[in-house]
Scaffold this motif. Structure first.
Motif, PDB file in Angstrom:
ATOM      1  N   VAL A   1    -184.580 -10.344  14.484  1.00 11.74           N
ATOM      2  CA  VAL A   1    -184.973  -9.027  15.525  1.00 11.74           C
ATOM      3  C   VAL A   1    -186.640  -9.142  15.300  1.00 11.74           C
ATOM      4  CG1 VAL A   1    -184.414  -7.275  14.421  1.00 11.74           C
ATOM      5  CG2 VAL A   1    -184.830  -6.956  16.618  1.00 11.74           C
ATOM      6  N   ARG A   2    -187.395  -9.589  16.325  1.00  6.06           N
ATOM      7  CA  ARG A   2    -188.817  -9.634  15.903  1.00  6.06           C
ATOM      8  C   ARG A   2    -189.351  -8.329  16.887  1.00  6.06           C
ATOM      9  NH1 ARG A   2    -189.993 -14.780  13.985  1.00  6.06           N
ATOM     10  NH2 ARG A   2    -188.164 -16.227  13.885  1.00  6.06           N
TER      11      ARG A   2
ATOM     12  N   VAL B   1    -175.801 -10.821   8.526  1.00  3.13           N
ATOM     13  CA  VAL B   1    -177.186 -10.291   7.825  1.00  3.13           C
ATOM     14  C   VAL B   1    -178.100 -10.385   8.904  1.00  3.13           C
ATOM     15  CG1 VAL B   1    -179.012 -10.957   6.185  1.00  3.13           C
ATOM     16  CG2 VAL B   1    -176.651 -11.760   5.863  1.00  3.13           C
ATOM     17  N   VAL B   2    -178.966  -9.304   8.802  1.00  2.75           N
ATOM     18  CA  VAL B   2    -180.078  -9.047   9.915  1.00  2.75           C
ATOM     19  C   VAL B   2    -181.246  -8.908   9.304  1.00  2.75           C
ATOM     20  CG1 VAL B   2    -180.685  -7.555  11.741  1.00  2.75           C
ATOM     21  CG2 VAL B   2    -178.255  -7.963  11.449  1.00  2.75           C
ATOM     22  N   VAL B   3    -182.327  -9.689   9.885  1.00  2.02           N
ATOM     23  CA  VAL B   3    -183.693  -9.755   9.311  1.00  2.02           C
ATOM     24  C   VAL B   3    -184.408  -9.194  10.305  1.00  2.02           C
ATOM     25  CG1 VAL B   3    -185.587 -11.073   8.513  1.00  2.02           C
ATOM     26  CG2 VAL B   3    -183.236 -11.826   7.692  1.00  2.02           C
ATOM     27  N   ALA B   4    -185.207  -8.057  10.139  1.00  6.22           N
ATOM     28  CA  ALA B   4    -185.864  -7.601  11.356  1.00  6.22           C
ATOM     29  C   ALA B   4    -187.612  -7.556  10.886  1.00  6.22           C
ATOM     30  CB  ALA B   4    -185.638  -5.919  11.259  1.00  6.22           C
ATOM     31  N   ALA B   5    -188.310  -7.509  11.725  1.00  9.91           N
ATOM     32  CA  ALA B   5    -189.790  -7.717  11.663  1.00  9.91           C
ATOM     33  C   ALA B   5    -190.193  -6.029  11.564  1.00  9.91           C
ATOM     34  CB  ALA B   5    -190.673  -8.211  12.722  1.00  9.91           C
ATOM     35  N   GLU B   6    -191.272  -5.856  10.780  1.00  9.60           N
ATOM     36  CA  GLU B   6    -191.559  -4.447  10.700  1.00  9.60           C
ATOM     37  C   GLU B   6    -191.711  -3.760  11.906  1.00  9.60           C
ATOM     38  OE1 GLU B   6    -193.845  -4.283   6.327  1.00  9.60           O
ATOM     39  OE2 GLU B   6    -195.048  -4.530   8.076  1.00  9.60           O
TER      40      GLU B   6
ATOM     41  N   ALA C   1    -194.250  -9.217  10.082  1.00  9.13           N
ATOM     42  CA  ALA C   1    -193.875 -10.216  11.133  1.00  9.13           C
ATOM     43  C   ALA C   1    -194.121 -11.505  10.700  1.00  9.13           C
ATOM     44  CB  ALA C   1    -194.900 -10.035  12.691  1.00  9.13           C
ATOM     45  N   GLU C   2    -195.231 -11.898   9.955  1.00  6.68           N
ATOM     46  CA  GLU C   2    -195.469 -13.132   9.317  1.00  6.68           C
ATOM     47  C   GLU C   2    -194.647 -13.560   8.113  1.00  6.68           C
ATOM     48  OE1 GLU C   2    -198.282 -10.256   7.246  1.00  6.68           O
ATOM     49  OE2 GLU C   2    -197.362 -10.338   9.385  1.00  6.68           O
ATOM     50  N   ASP C   3    -193.730 -12.648   7.861  1.00  7.07           N
ATOM     51  CA  ASP C   3    -193.008 -13.193   6.991  1.00  7.07           C
ATOM     52  C   ASP C   3    -191.487 -13.425   7.143  1.00  7.07           C
ATOM     53  OD1 ASP C   3    -194.993 -13.345   4.981  1.00  7.07           O
ATOM     54  OD2 ASP C   3    -194.477 -10.967   4.578  1.00  7.07           O
TER      55      ASP C   3
ATOM     56  N   ASP D   1    -189.802 -15.711   9.475  1.00  8.16           N
ATOM     57  CA  ASP D   1    -189.229 -16.928   9.173  1.00  8.16           C
ATOM     58  C   ASP D   1    -188.818 -17.275   7.764  1.00  8.16           C
ATOM     59  OD1 ASP D   1    -189.295 -17.297  11.886  1.00  8.16           O
ATOM     60  OD2 ASP D   1    -191.463 -18.373  12.048  1.00  8.16           O
ATOM     61  N   ALA D   2    -189.759 -16.775   6.828  1.00  8.74           N
ATOM     62  CA  ALA D   2    -189.486 -17.303   5.365  1.00  8.74           C
ATOM     63  C   ALA D   2    -188.340 -16.532   4.701  1.00  8.74           C
ATOM     64  CB  ALA D   2    -190.935 -17.023   4.641  1.00  8.74           C
ATOM     65  N   CYS D   3    -188.279 -15.272   5.263  1.00 12.10           N
ATOM     66  CA  CYS D   3    -187.139 -14.560   4.841  1.00 12.10           C
ATOM     67  C   CYS D   3    -185.909 -15.007   5.460  1.00 12.10           C
ATOM     68  CB  CYS D   3    -187.373 -13.188   5.306  1.00 12.10           C
ATOM     69  SG  CYS D   3    -186.059 -11.808   4.686  1.00 12.10           S
ATOM     70  N   VAL D   4    -185.824 -15.416   6.881  1.00 13.46           N
ATOM     71  CA  VAL D   4    -184.723 -15.869   7.273  1.00 13.46           C
ATOM     72  C   VAL D   4    -184.350 -17.312   6.408  1.00 13.46           C
ATOM     73  CG1 VAL D   4    -183.675 -17.138   9.367  1.00 13.46           C
ATOM     74  CG2 VAL D   4    -185.169 -14.987   9.495  1.00 13.46           C
ATOM     75  N   ALA D   5    -185.313 -18.217   6.260  1.00  8.09           N
ATOM     76  CA  ALA D   5    -185.072 -19.360   5.548  1.00  8.09           C
ATOM     77  C   ALA D   5    -184.341 -19.370   4.302  1.00  8.09           C
ATOM     78  CB  ALA D   5    -186.262 -20.308   5.529  1.00  8.09           C
ATOM     79  N   ALA D   6    -185.083 -18.140   3.730  1.00  7.83           N
ATOM     80  CA  ALA D   6    -184.409 -17.755   2.170  1.00  7.83           C
ATOM     81  C   ALA D   6    -182.836 -17.320   2.304  1.00  7.83           C
ATOM     82  CB  ALA D   6    -185.111 -16.831   1.383  1.00  7.83           C
ATOM     83  N   GLN D   7    -182.701 -16.554   3.204  1.00 11.71           N
ATOM     84  CA  GLN D   7    -181.229 -16.104   3.394  1.00 11.71           C
ATOM     85  C   GLN D   7    -180.252 -17.255   3.829  1.00 11.71           C
ATOM     86  OE1 GLN D   7    -180.200 -12.779   2.773  1.00 11.71           O
ATOM     87  NE2 GLN D   7    -181.939 -12.893   1.770  1.00 11.71           N
ATOM     88  N   VAL D   8    -180.698 -18.124   4.625  1.00 17.33           N
ATOM     89  CA  VAL D   8    -180.146 -19.348   4.817  1.00 17.33           C
ATOM     90  C   VAL D   8    -179.559 -20.154   3.905  1.00 17.33           C
ATOM     91  CG1 VAL D   8    -180.099 -21.666   6.144  1.00 17.33           C
ATOM     92  CG2 VAL D   8    -180.553 -19.534   7.491  1.00 17.33           C
ATOM     93  N   GLU D   9    -180.833 -20.420   2.979  1.00 14.70           N
ATOM     94  CA  GLU D   9    -180.698 -20.985   1.606  1.00 14.70           C
ATOM     95  C   GLU D   9    -179.508 -20.704   0.793  1.00 14.70           C
ATOM     96  OE1 GLU D   9    -183.105 -23.186  -2.063  1.00 14.70           O
ATOM     97  OE2 GLU D   9    -183.967 -21.904  -0.422  1.00 14.70           O
ATOM     98  N   ALA D  10    -179.675 -19.206   0.701  1.00 16.84           N
ATOM     99  CA  ALA D  10    -178.706 -18.540  -0.422  1.00 16.84           C
ATOM    100  C   ALA D  10    -177.294 -18.481   0.326  1.00 16.84           C
ATOM    101  CB  ALA D  10    -179.097 -17.054  -0.173  1.00 16.84           C
ATOM    102  N   LEU D  11    -176.846 -18.472   1.603  1.00 17.89           N
ATOM    103  CA  LEU D  11    -175.713 -18.796   2.103  1.00 17.89           C
ATOM    104  C   LEU D  11    -175.050 -20.184   1.993  1.00 17.89           C
ATOM    105  CD1 LEU D  11    -176.382 -16.564   5.345  1.00 17.89           C
ATOM    106  CD2 LEU D  11    -174.586 -15.866   3.565  1.00 17.89           C
ATOM    107  N   GLY D  12    -176.197 -20.873   2.067  1.00 19.34           N
ATOM    108  CA  GLY D  12    -175.686 -22.360   2.011  1.00 19.34           C
ATOM    109  C   GLY D  12    -175.358 -22.846   0.708  1.00 19.34           C
TER     110      GLY D  12
END
Length: 256
Positions: free
Chosen positions: A101-102, A118-123, A181-183, A185-196
């Protein structure tokens, strides 16, 4: 020009479903509900998909039900009959679902996020349970919102309908991670990698444990839990995971 309101991309074991109807603030219109259900069904059935990501285009994540369609008053026009099945698909998905959610999320859009694992939110993201302010109750979404949120926080916010920001959503349990906000995509990628890194069956069973109602004495629950543990230890995945740990190598299910 395409009339589709959802973008679907599959890449390296990740199915990304992107709400793409900025003209109506990514509202849960008939088209959006239908395309989401179809895409979720396909992602869950696809063995190559390990994680589902729910993202959005435009400034708004989701404004809730399409009020223009709901103006007729009939339940089928409001999506009341369809929306529970959509929330259930996300909630019960055997594959982890990451919500992104951005910007603003309102009413049913907040419910969609609450159903995610898992929910990643922009500030800059904001949230509100606006139902009471238009004369209805957050009835359907309460099924996924209340298990997630701190009870006292949910009590106040569902009654007042006031807008709250990402730090409040984090403290109240609605979102899991808040980043600039600029982080995102990187945060989502890190969560996806951890889940994988988790085994598919192990993740599915762990989700089932997390979603299960915790009722009855512990002594009555332990036999089933012990049986599950024994089955997973003896499973092909369990044995591969043990071998990979001992051999100091990635397990076969970890994306290359």
């Amino acid at each position: 020009m395409s009339d589709r309101v959802l973008q679907v991309e599959r890449r390296r074991g990740v199915a990304t479903l992107t709400l793409d109807s900025p003209a109506n603030r990514n509202a849960l219109s008939r088209a959006m509900r239908a395309e989401l259900r179809s895409a979720l069904t396909e992602a869950i059935a696809d063995d190559s998909v390990r994680v589902v990501v729910l993202d959005h285009t435009g400034r708004v994540f989701c404004s809730g039900m399409d009020l223009a369609e709901a103006a007729g008053g009939a339940a089928e026009d409001q999506g009341v009959n369809e929306f529970p099945a959509l929330l259930e698909m996300v909630w019960d998905s055997p594959k982890p679902v990451v919500g992104v959610v951005r910007g603003p999320a309102r009413a049913g859009g907040v419910g969609l996020l609450a159903a995610c694992d898992v929910v990643v939110a922009a500030e800059a993201a904001t949230f509100a349970f606006t139902e009471v302010r238009i004369g209805i109750a957050p009835a359907v979404i309460s099924a996924v919102v209340l298990p997630r949120m701190v009870p006292s926080v949910a009590h106040r916010l569902l009654l007042t309908g006031e807008v709250f920001e990402a730090p409040q959503a984090l403290a109240g349990g609605l979102v899991d991670l808040v980043v600039p906000a600029e982080d995102v995509d990187a945060c989502v990628a890190a969560q996806v990698e951890a889940l994988g890194k988790g085994a598919p069956l192990a993740l599915s069973e762990t989700k089932r444990l997390l979603r299960a109602a915790r009722t009855g004495p512990l002594a009555e629950r332990f036999p089933d839990l012990l049986d599950l543990s024994a089955r997973l230890f003896a499973s092909e995945e369990g044995q591969e995971g043990i071998a990979a740990f001992r051999e100091k190598r990635p397990a076969r299910w970890v994306p290359a």
